[in-house]
Design a protein around this motif. Structure first.
Motif, short mmCIF file in Angstrom:
data_model
loop_
_atom_site.label_atom_id
_atom_site.label_comp_id
_atom_site.label_asym_id
_atom_site.label_seq_id
_atom_site.Cartn_x
_atom_site.Cartn_y
_atom_site.Cartn_z
N LEU A 72 0.84 -1.20 0.00
CA LEU A 72 0.00 0.00 0.00
C LEU A 72 0.88 1.25 0.00
CD1 LEU A 72 -2.88 1.09 0.12
CD2 LEU A 72 -2.72 1.07 2.60
N ILE A 73 1.91 1.21 0.81
CA ILE A 73 2.82 2.37 0.90
C ILE A 73 3.48 2.60 -0.47
CG2 ILE A 73 4.93 3.24 1.97
CD1 ILE A 73 2.44 3.23 3.79
N ARG A 74 3.95 1.49 -1.07
CA ARG A 74 4.63 1.62 -2.36
C ARG A 74 3.66 2.12 -3.43
NH1 ARG A 74 5.52 -1.86 -6.83
NH2 ARG A 74 7.23 -1.01 -8.05
N ASN A 75 2.46 1.56 -3.43
CA ASN A 75 1.48 1.99 -4.44
C ASN A 75 1.07 3.45 -4.22
OD1 ASN A 75 1.68 -0.60 -5.28
ND2 ASN A 75 -0.38 -1.24 -4.69
N LEU A 76 0.95 3.84 -2.93
CA LEU A 76 0.61 5.24 -2.64
C LEU A 76 1.72 6.15 -3.16
CD1 LEU A 76 -0.79 5.12 1.02
CD2 LEU A 76 -2.02 5.86 -1.02
N HIS A 77 2.96 5.74 -2.94
CA HIS A 77 4.11 6.54 -3.38
C HIS A 77 4.06 6.68 -4.91
CE1 HIS A 77 8.04 8.32 -2.49
NE2 HIS A 77 8.51 7.75 -3.58
N VAL A 233 -8.74 13.74 -2.10
CA VAL A 233 -7.59 13.21 -2.86
C VAL A 233 -6.98 12.01 -2.12
CG1 VAL A 233 -5.28 13.74 -3.73
CG2 VAL A 233 -7.10 15.42 -3.94
N GLY A 234 -6.92 12.10 -0.79
CA GLY A 234 -6.35 10.99 -0.01
C GLY A 234 -7.14 9.71 -0.20
N ALA A 235 -8.48 9.82 -0.13
CA ALA A 235 -9.31 8.63 -0.31
C ALA A 235 -9.14 8.07 -1.71
CB ALA A 235 -10.76 8.99 -0.06
N PHE A 236 -9.12 8.98 -2.69
CA PHE A 236 -8.95 8.55 -4.08
C PHE A 236 -7.61 7.84 -4.25
CE2 PHE A 236 -7.69 9.73 -8.52
CZ PHE A 236 -8.64 8.96 -9.16
N LEU A 237 -6.57 8.40 -3.62
CA LEU A 237 -5.23 7.80 -3.70
C LEU A 237 -5.23 6.39 -3.10
CD1 LEU A 237 -2.29 10.09 -2.54
CD2 LEU A 237 -2.41 8.65 -4.56
N ILE A 238 -5.86 6.25 -1.94
CA ILE A 238 -5.86 4.94 -1.26
C ILE A 238 -6.58 3.91 -2.12
CG2 ILE A 238 -6.65 3.66 0.77
CD1 ILE A 238 -6.34 6.32 2.34
N LEU A 239 -7.69 4.33 -2.73
CA LEU A 239 -8.42 3.39 -3.59
C LEU A 239 -7.59 3.03 -4.83
CD1 LEU A 239 -12.06 4.76 -3.38
CD2 LEU A 239 -11.14 2.69 -2.35
N LEU A 240 -6.95 4.04 -5.42
CA LEU A 240 -6.07 3.77 -6.57
C LEU A 240 -4.99 2.77 -6.17
CD1 LEU A 240 -5.01 7.03 -8.46
CD2 LEU A 240 -5.94 4.97 -9.46
N ALA A 241 -4.36 3.05 -5.02
CA ALA A 241 -3.26 2.21 -4.54
C ALA A 241 -3.74 0.81 -4.19
CB ALA A 241 -2.59 2.86 -3.34
N LEU B 20 -9.77 3.35 3.52
CA LEU B 20 -8.84 2.66 4.42
C LEU B 20 -9.31 1.24 4.70
CD1 LEU B 20 -7.97 5.49 6.98
CD2 LEU B 20 -6.40 4.36 5.39
N ALA B 21 -10.64 1.08 4.84
CA ALA B 21 -11.18 -0.26 5.07
C ALA B 21 -10.88 -1.17 3.88
CB ALA B 21 -12.68 -0.18 5.33
N VAL B 22 -10.98 -0.59 2.69
CA VAL B 22 -10.67 -1.36 1.48
C VAL B 22 -9.20 -1.78 1.50
CG1 VAL B 22 -10.39 -1.19 -1.04
CG2 VAL B 22 -12.48 -0.36 0.03
N GLY B 23 -8.32 -0.84 1.87
CA GLY B 23 -6.89 -1.16 1.96
C GLY B 23 -6.64 -2.27 2.98
N TRP B 24 -7.34 -2.18 4.12
CA TRP B 24 -7.20 -3.19 5.16
C TRP B 24 -7.65 -4.56 4.66
CZ3 TRP B 24 -5.07 -2.20 9.90
CH2 TRP B 24 -5.14 -3.23 10.84
N TRP B 25 -8.77 -4.54 3.93
CA TRP B 25 -9.31 -5.79 3.38
C TRP B 25 -8.33 -6.39 2.36
CZ3 TRP B 25 -11.11 -6.30 -1.87
CH2 TRP B 25 -11.68 -7.53 -2.15
N LYS B 26 -7.75 -5.53 1.52
CA LYS B 26 -6.80 -6.02 0.52
C LYS B 26 -5.56 -6.62 1.20
CE LYS B 26 -6.81 -5.16 -3.63
NZ LYS B 26 -7.21 -6.00 -4.79
N GLU B 27 -5.14 -6.04 2.31
CA GLU B 27 -4.00 -6.58 3.05
C GLU B 27 -4.32 -8.00 3.51
OE1 GLU B 27 -0.98 -5.62 3.69
OE2 GLU B 27 -0.35 -6.73 5.47
N GLY B 28 -5.56 -8.18 3.95
CA GLY B 28 -5.98 -9.51 4.42
C GLY B 28 -6.08 -10.53 3.31
N GLN B 29 -6.22 -10.05 2.09
CA GLN B 29 -6.35 -10.96 0.94
C GLN B 29 -5.01 -11.55 0.50
OE1 GLN B 29 -9.45 -11.64 -0.84
NE2 GLN B 29 -10.02 -10.90 1.17
#
Lengths: 346, 423
Positions: A72-77, A233-241, B20-29
């Motif tokens: 996630l960190i790498r993808n966010l970067h 933008v943060g939420a969009f970034l996290i979803l993209l990542a 963030l919940a989606v990211g957490w879920w993906k981590e679990g996958q």
């Protein structure tokens, strides 16, 4: 409410008309937010990244597959870096298409251009730090282009690569440039750029006699809007990542192989297209440099925006600048599309 | 205005929480990594995360010692299948001759010195099964593209660094680019599929890998053979020296080349038993030719070469009836094992169908190759243990049997005159 540190970073009030999203597009602020995201995620990556050719791609794989939330960190970067190029470009387009670089602000416009170039260099060096087989062509082509520059090419090449071959020494140089060299210059110029925005009177706006709307918003509202932009933008970034992983390819074993032709980073595809036409000096260095000089020179060579037209889109008085930027932008898009549509492999 | 912006902030905060919940879920996958640190490399690899169900490839290559990456290549840390496999050597076959040196080579492995007989790769690359030079030479000569039967070309350029006893130091890569004769062009198009550089022809009956695995990774024993030629072949993750005749059949018993139009004509018969499982209806057989496996008689040097470049199979294949049976006047050659480092012990260890001991007497070929799966019994007869089957066969020497053969004539037709079975 007693103003906080963050309130004090902003002017007490700013014109309401010019603080609307549809005027600023939020591009400068979002670019700053993305730069902060990049700094934060980049520091986290440094805990695992190993800057030597043998271990670099493996450490990238370690981050991507084994460190908790490392992917996630790498993808966010990665995505923050791509969006930073886009939002920096949007910011530039906004400034030119509203004529906001006028007079006293033209030096800050130049600082902005330097930041834009630094962002590109950040992206390029970061791309190289993956040290996987997909970076071979951009690495060797990009660095060899430097050599073609008359007189100073050899010196610049040594400065960037640190040796006569783009292998071990280049790796460490790129790392140092990315983490330290570019960052230091970037941070200084970024602060200078923001300082100059304040010093030059905040958002460009027409003098009082020409203003149709004189209402202003206070900095608390401005801060709230910035927070809102960061959240979106943060939420969009996290979803993209989360759904679109950053590119990764098998490790380079041995020296980079230029035969394994791959694509340049997306923002250099237009240069890669031009390189098919011959002279690396002309197409790989000359034309990009000409574009840079032309865009940077807009406040100096082309007619200034009439003060009465400041603070709104498409002022008539700087039409020449708008046409020039639109022409260069269109050319870059068309060249990139030609490359993408005519590529044979990958 | 402030409350409007604040409500938007609340809404956007919810959006961030969802992201963030989606990211957490993906981590679990993500898969739970299974690490392995082979003792040979000392580098941790995660192939077992997905491949823990694969059987160990052979007792000689224990996974705890070798791991996967030392042979297969690939990205040892990647947990994404596409990336992990992207740099594998030879795809799923690291023994393909184009990559075999990196995969199987090395002084301690299979490109060692001829002295300790670990030069497998060098030998295979110069062997007839890889060069195919006999067929190429015959066709070029037959269609007038070269004046004599001197071998000049092979499937790939090949050199014999040791300057051979055969006098052939190098062969050039065959290409039909400069050949105008349509038959030679057809030959190049249709007939260069039967060598170790090449992948198999399509169809389950031809199923094999290229390189070493063409022989050493046979189809699963329970998988289709000729009688079940339409089913899908299944290879198992295995390297073995116990190669059944069915694997040899993937190349050697499939049909005929039609020299008039240079096409390969697949056999169409449906044999019901092994005796009839041979595509030449007129061929004659003795019992051992359809009860034993090919490798029970034919040696590793015959199959994998001796490091020299040879012109054709006829001049190189040397095991004959007399190798095991002798002649009316001579017994077959034998050797009593006295050196623990004798290659026979290593071969028997790799395929433990027989336990050899110091003092055992086994048969050897004219070139001194040990027929390690044989032994001389106290009563003067011999025993052969099937390398692929483990079956024990007893046989006698010709000498003293009343056979009236001319010992100098060892052609198969000659022995077959009396000893062929009726088909």
């Amino acid at each position: 409410m007693r103003p906080s540190f963050f309130h004090h970073l902003h002017p007490p009030t700013i014109p309401a008309q010019q603080s609307r999203w549809r005027y600023t597009l939020g591009a400068g602020g979002i670019a700053l937010f993305l730069a902060l995201v990049l700094g934060f995620t980049g520091i986290l990556e440094m805990f695992y990244y190993a800057p030597n050719p043998q271990d670099a791609p493996l450490s990238v794989q370690t981050i991507a597959f084994h460190v908790p939330f490392g992917w996630l960190i790498r993808n966010l970067h990665y995505w923050a870096a791509q969006l930073l190029v886009i939002f920096s470009a949007i910011h530039l387009i906004r400034v030119v298409f509203t004529g906001a670089y006028a007079r006293s602000r033209r030096f800050n416009y130049l600082l902005g251009m330097v930041l834009f170039v630094l962002v590109i260099l950040f992206d390029f060096t970061g791309y190289i730090l993956r040290w996987d087989i997909d970076i071979c062509w951009p690495l060797l082509t990009g660095t060899n282009l430097i050599k073609t520059i008359p007189w100073v090419g050899g010196f610049l090449y040594m400065l960037a690569i640190g040796g006569d071959q783009a292998c071990t020494t280049a790796m460490l140089r790129f790392y140092t440039w990315h983490i330290f060299g570019l960052s230091l210059v970037f941070i200084i110029i970024l602060i200078w750029h923001i300082f100059r925005v304040r010093r030059d009177g905040g958002i460009a706006v027409a003098p009082p006699p020409y203003r149709r709307n004189t209402t202003r918003i206070d900095r608390s509202e401005l801060l709230r809007r910035e927070v809102l932009a960061m959240l979106i933008v943060g939420a969009f970034l996290i979803l993209l990542a989360s759904f679109f992983p950053a590119p990764i390819a098998p490790a380079i074993t041995g020296k980079p192989d230029p035969a394994a032709e791959t694509e340049a980073p997306w923002f250099f595809l237009w240069v890669q297209q031009m390189l098919k036409w011959g002279s690396p000096l002309l197409w790989g260095v000359g034309v990009p440099l000409l574009f840079l000089v032309l865009i940077s020179g807009i406040p100096y060579f082309l007619p200034q925006t009439d003060p009465s037209e400041l603070g709104r889109w498409f002022p008539k008085s700087n039409r020449a600048a708008q046409i020039l930027l639109a022409a260069i932008g269109t050319l870059i898009v068309i060249l990139s599309l030609i490359f993408l549509l005519t590529r044979t492999k990958i | 205005m402030a409350s409007s912006t604040l409500s938007k902030i609340m809404f956007a905060s919810g959006f961030v929480m969802i992201a963030l919940a989606v990211g957490w879920w993906k981590e679990g996958q993500r898969p739970t990594p299974i690490a392995l640190t082979p003792t040979l490399t000392g580098k941790t690899e995660y192939c077992l995360t997905c491949h823990s169900d694969l059987p160990e490839i052979s007792p000689s290559h224990p996974i705890k010692t070798f791991g996967c990456v030392i042979c297969h290549g690939g990205e040892r840390l990647a947990l994404d299948a596409h990336l992990a496999h992207a740099s594998m050597r030879g795809g799923n076959n690291p023994s393909d001759l184009s990559v075999v040196e990196q995969s199987c080579g090395g002084e301690a492995c299979h490109s060692g010195s001829p002295a300790d007989q670990r030069d497998h790769i060098q030998r295979v690359k110069t062997s007839l099964q890889a060069t195919y030079t006999g067929a190429i030479t015959s066709v070029l000569f037959t269609f007038g593209a070269q004046p004599d039967l001197t071998p000049r070309y092979a499937t790939r350029t090949v050199e014999d660094e040791n300057k051979t006893k055969t006098g052939i130091s190098a062969l050039l890569a065959f290409s039909d680019a400069n050949q105008s004769n349509p038959s030679i062009q057809k030959f190049a198009e249709n007939c260069l599929n039967c060598h170790l550089w090449s992948n198999a022809l399509p169809g389950p009956a031809y199923a094999r890998f290229s390189g070493c695995a063409a022989c050493h990774t046979p189809l699963s024993h329970n998988q289709p053979t000729l009688s079940d030629a339409k089913s899908t072949p299944v290879f198992v993750h295995q390297l073995t020296t116990a190669i059944p005749y069915t694997q040899c059949n993937a190349c050697h018993n499939r049909g005929n080349y039609n020299l008039r139009d240079m096409t390969f004509q697949e056999r169409t018969d449906q044999p019901s038993d092994r005796l009839h499982n041979y595509y030449q209806p007129i061929a004659q057989f003795t019992r051992c030719e359809y009860t034993l496996d090919c490798i029970d008689c034919h040696t590793r040097i015959e199959a994998m070469g001796d490091g020299d470049i040879h012109p054709n199979q006829k001049e190189f294949q040397y095991v004959r009836c007399q190798t095991c049976h002798g002649t009316p006047t001579t017994l077959p050659l034998t050797k009593t094992l006295s050196d623990p480092k004798d290659i026979a012990f290593r071969l028997a260890l790799l395929n433990p169908v027989v336990k050899l001991n110091i003092g055992d007497t086994i048969l050897v070929t004219e070139k001194g190759e040990p027929l390690w799966n044989t032994r001389v019994l106290p009563d003067g007869t011999y025993e052969l243990i099937g390398k692929a089957t483990g079956i024990h066969f007893n046989f006698k020497p010709v000498m003293g049997s009343g056979c009236t053969q001319n010992g100098q004539d060892q052609s198969s037709t000659y022995c077959h005159q009396c000893h062929s079975v009726k088909r």
